[in-house]
Design a protein around this motif. Structure first.
Motif, PDB file in Angstrom:
ATOM      1  N   GLU A  40      59.853  21.250 111.027  1.00 64.09           N
ATOM      2  CA  GLU A  40      59.214  22.436 111.605  1.00 64.09           C
ATOM      3  C   GLU A  40      57.933  22.040 112.348  1.00 64.09           C
ATOM      4  N   GLY A  41      57.755  22.576 113.534  1.00 60.06           N
ATOM      5  CA  GLY A  41      56.565  22.273 114.329  1.00 60.06           C
ATOM      6  C   GLY A  41      56.708  21.050 115.206  1.00 60.06           C
ATOM      7  N   THR A  42      57.902  20.408 115.182  1.00 60.29           N
ATOM      8  CA  THR A  42      58.105  19.222 116.012  1.00 60.29           C
ATOM      9  C   THR A  42      59.193  19.426 117.055  1.00 60.29           C
ATOM     10  N   ILE A  43      59.713  20.627 117.149  1.00 63.16           N
ATOM     11  CA  ILE A  43      60.728  20.918 118.172  1.00 63.16           C
ATOM     12  C   ILE A  43      60.538  22.348 118.662  1.00 63.16           C
ATOM     13  N   GLY A  44      60.609  22.509 119.964  1.00 65.21           N
ATOM     14  CA  GLY A  44      60.426  23.835 120.537  1.00 65.21           C
ATOM     15  C   GLY A  44      59.010  24.333 120.450  1.00 65.21           C
ATOM     16  N   VAL A  45      58.067  23.440 120.549  1.00 69.51           N
ATOM     17  CA  VAL A  45      56.652  23.792 120.412  1.00 69.51           C
ATOM     18  C   VAL A  45      56.234  24.842 121.449  1.00 69.51           C
ATOM     19  N   CYS A  46      56.781  24.752 122.663  1.00 64.90           N
ATOM     20  CA  CYS A  46      56.396  25.697 123.720  1.00 64.90           C
ATOM     21  C   CYS A  46      57.259  26.955 123.717  1.00 64.90           C
ATOM     22  N   GLY A  47      58.178  27.052 122.771  1.00 66.93           N
ATOM     23  CA  GLY A  47      59.027  28.234 122.695  1.00 66.93           C
ATOM     24  C   GLY A  47      60.204  28.219 123.652  1.00 66.93           C
ATOM     25  N   GLY A  48      60.554  27.054 124.155  1.00 69.13           N
ATOM     26  CA  GLY A  48      61.714  26.951 125.033  1.00 69.13           C
ATOM     27  C   GLY A  48      61.434  27.208 126.489  1.00 69.13           C
ATOM     28  N   MET A  49      60.211  26.954 126.916  1.00 69.91           N
ATOM     29  CA  MET A  49      59.802  27.212 128.299  1.00 69.91           C
ATOM     30  C   MET A  49      59.811  25.962 129.182  1.00 69.91           C
ATOM     31  N   ALA A  50      60.360  24.849 128.683  1.00 73.78           N
ATOM     32  CA  ALA A  50      60.397  23.574 129.418  1.00 73.78           C
ATOM     33  C   ALA A  50      58.991  23.073 129.755  1.00 73.78           C
ATOM     34  N   MET A  51      58.059  23.264 128.799  1.00 75.14           N
ATOM     35  CA  MET A  51      56.680  22.879 129.044  1.00 75.14           C
ATOM     36  C   MET A  51      56.131  21.830 128.081  1.00 75.14           C
ATOM     37  N   CYS A  52      56.970  21.312 127.156  1.00 75.93           N
ATOM     38  CA  CYS A  52      56.395  20.372 126.190  1.00 75.93           C
ATOM     39  C   CYS A  52      57.273  19.157 125.888  1.00 75.93           C
ATOM     40  N   ALA A  53      58.554  19.221 126.119  1.00 74.66           N
ATOM     41  CA  ALA A  53      59.511  18.135 125.873  1.00 74.66           C
ATOM     42  C   ALA A  53      59.685  17.785 124.392  1.00 74.66           C
ATOM     43  N   SER A  54      59.241  18.664 123.487  1.00 80.42           N
ATOM     44  CA  SER A  54      59.443  18.386 122.061  1.00 80.42           C
ATOM     45  C   SER A  54      60.919  18.505 121.672  1.00 80.42           C
ATOM     46  N   CYS A  55      61.722  19.144 122.518  1.00 78.10           N
ATOM     47  CA  CYS A  55      63.151  19.300 122.237  1.00 78.10           C
ATOM     48  C   CYS A  55      64.001  18.295 123.013  1.00 78.10           C
ATOM     49  N   GLN A  56      63.366  17.234 123.507  1.00 78.79           N
ATOM     50  CA  GLN A  56      64.096  16.229 124.275  1.00 78.79           C
ATOM     51  C   GLN A  56      65.213  15.609 123.429  1.00 78.79           C
ATOM     52  N   VAL A  57      66.370  15.473 124.043  1.00 79.69           N
ATOM     53  CA  VAL A  57      67.497  14.801 123.397  1.00 79.69           C
ATOM     54  C   VAL A  57      68.056  13.758 124.349  1.00 79.69           C
ATOM     55  N   TYR A  58      68.762  12.785 123.767  1.00 81.03           N
ATOM     56  CA  TYR A  58      69.497  11.800 124.550  1.00 81.03           C
ATOM     57  C   TYR A  58      70.969  12.190 124.482  1.00 81.03           C
ATOM     58  N   VAL A  59      71.586  12.352 125.626  1.00 77.07           N
ATOM     59  CA  VAL A  59      72.987  12.762 125.680  1.00 77.07           C
ATOM     60  C   VAL A  59      73.866  11.523 125.513  1.00 77.07           C
ATOM     61  N   ILE A  60      74.633  11.498 124.426  1.00 76.13           N
ATOM     62  CA  ILE A  60      75.526  10.380 124.124  1.00 76.13           C
ATOM     63  C   ILE A  60      76.894  10.616 124.765  1.00 76.13           C
ATOM     64  N   ASN A  61      77.409  11.830 124.615  1.00 74.06           N
ATOM     65  CA  ASN A  61      78.686  12.208 125.219  1.00 74.06           C
ATOM     66  C   ASN A  61      78.482  13.508 125.980  1.00 74.06           C
ATOM     67  N   ASP A  62      78.674  13.446 127.288  1.00 73.89           N
ATOM     68  CA  ASP A  62      78.466  14.597 128.161  1.00 73.89           C
ATOM     69  C   ASP A  62      79.820  15.162 128.586  1.00 73.89           C
ATOM     70  N   PRO A  63      80.210  16.300 128.015  1.00 70.02           N
ATOM     71  CA  PRO A  63      81.488  16.889 128.390  1.00 70.02           C
ATOM     72  C   PRO A  63      81.436  17.655 129.718  1.00 70.02           C
ATOM     73  N   GLY A  64      80.281  17.658 130.357  1.00 73.13           N
ATOM     74  CA  GLY A  64      80.143  18.365 131.631  1.00 73.13           C
ATOM     75  C   GLY A  64      78.991  19.336 131.616  1.00 73.13           C
ATOM     76  N   LEU A  65      77.794  18.839 131.315  1.00 73.75           N
ATOM     77  CA  LEU A  65      76.601  19.689 131.270  1.00 73.75           C
ATOM     78  C   LEU A  65      76.222  20.152 132.668  1.00 73.75           C
ATOM     79  N   THR A  66      75.500  21.258 132.728  1.00 73.09           N
ATOM     80  CA  THR A  66      74.997  21.743 134.008  1.00 73.09           C
ATOM     81  C   THR A  66      73.959  20.758 134.544  1.00 73.09           C
ATOM     82  N   GLU A  67      73.751  20.798 135.837  1.00 71.49           N
ATOM     83  CA  GLU A  67      72.765  19.928 136.470  1.00 71.49           C
ATOM     84  C   GLU A  67      71.356  20.258 135.977  1.00 71.49           C
ATOM     85  N   MET A  68      70.507  19.267 135.960  1.00 70.46           N
ATOM     86  CA  MET A  68      69.121  19.448 135.550  1.00 70.46           C
ATOM     87  C   MET A  68      68.364  20.227 136.630  1.00 70.46           C
ATOM     88  N   GLY A  69      67.598  21.226 136.201  1.00 73.02           N
ATOM     89  CA  GLY A  69      66.797  22.007 137.132  1.00 73.02           C
ATOM     90  C   GLY A  69      65.467  21.328 137.430  1.00 73.02           C
TER      91      GLY A  69
END
Length: 109
Positions: A40-69
């Motif tokens: 708790e407190g180490t993921i989603g620190v900014c509330g999901g606004m793409a402003m902190c990168a605490s929710c950064q993940v490494y994609v191991i298997n990409d089944p077809g993700l949307t393009e990065m904005g």
């Protein structure tokens, strides 16, 4: 409307097989939080606004993700521990096309 299967490796190196609903408008960060796969407190620190990168993940298997904005790309340009396969979990909205997605949660800065 169905659930999808995702493999998420936590920051301790443990892989979890999780089921994520496609009908609740959730993103990957919210799935990780709901399964309590990051301290708790180490993921989603900014509330999901793409402003902190605490929710950064490494994609191991990409089944077809949307393009990065542009906002996600800009945030990752300033983040720590970034790799070529880095994405922000808050920007990955759970949809049926993500069936089989495999990610590893990046270290917390």
């Amino acid at each position: 409307m169905s659930d999808i299967n995702i493999k998420i490796t936590d920051r301790e190196g443990v892989t979890h097989d999780v089921i994520a609903p496609t009908d609740m408008s959730m993103n990957l960060m919210e799935v990780i939080r709901s399964y309590e796969l990051a301290e708790e407190g180490t993921i989603g620190v900014c509330g999901g606004m793409a402003m902190c990168a605490s929710c950064q993940v490494y994609v191991i298997n990409d089944p077809g993700l949307t393009e990065m904005g542009d906002e996600e790309d800009a945030m990752l340009a300033e983040a720590f521990h970034v790799k070529e396969n880095s994405r922000l979990g808050c920007q990955l909205h759970i949809v049926e096309d993500m069936e089989g997605l495999e990610v590893e949660i990046a270290p917390y800065p």
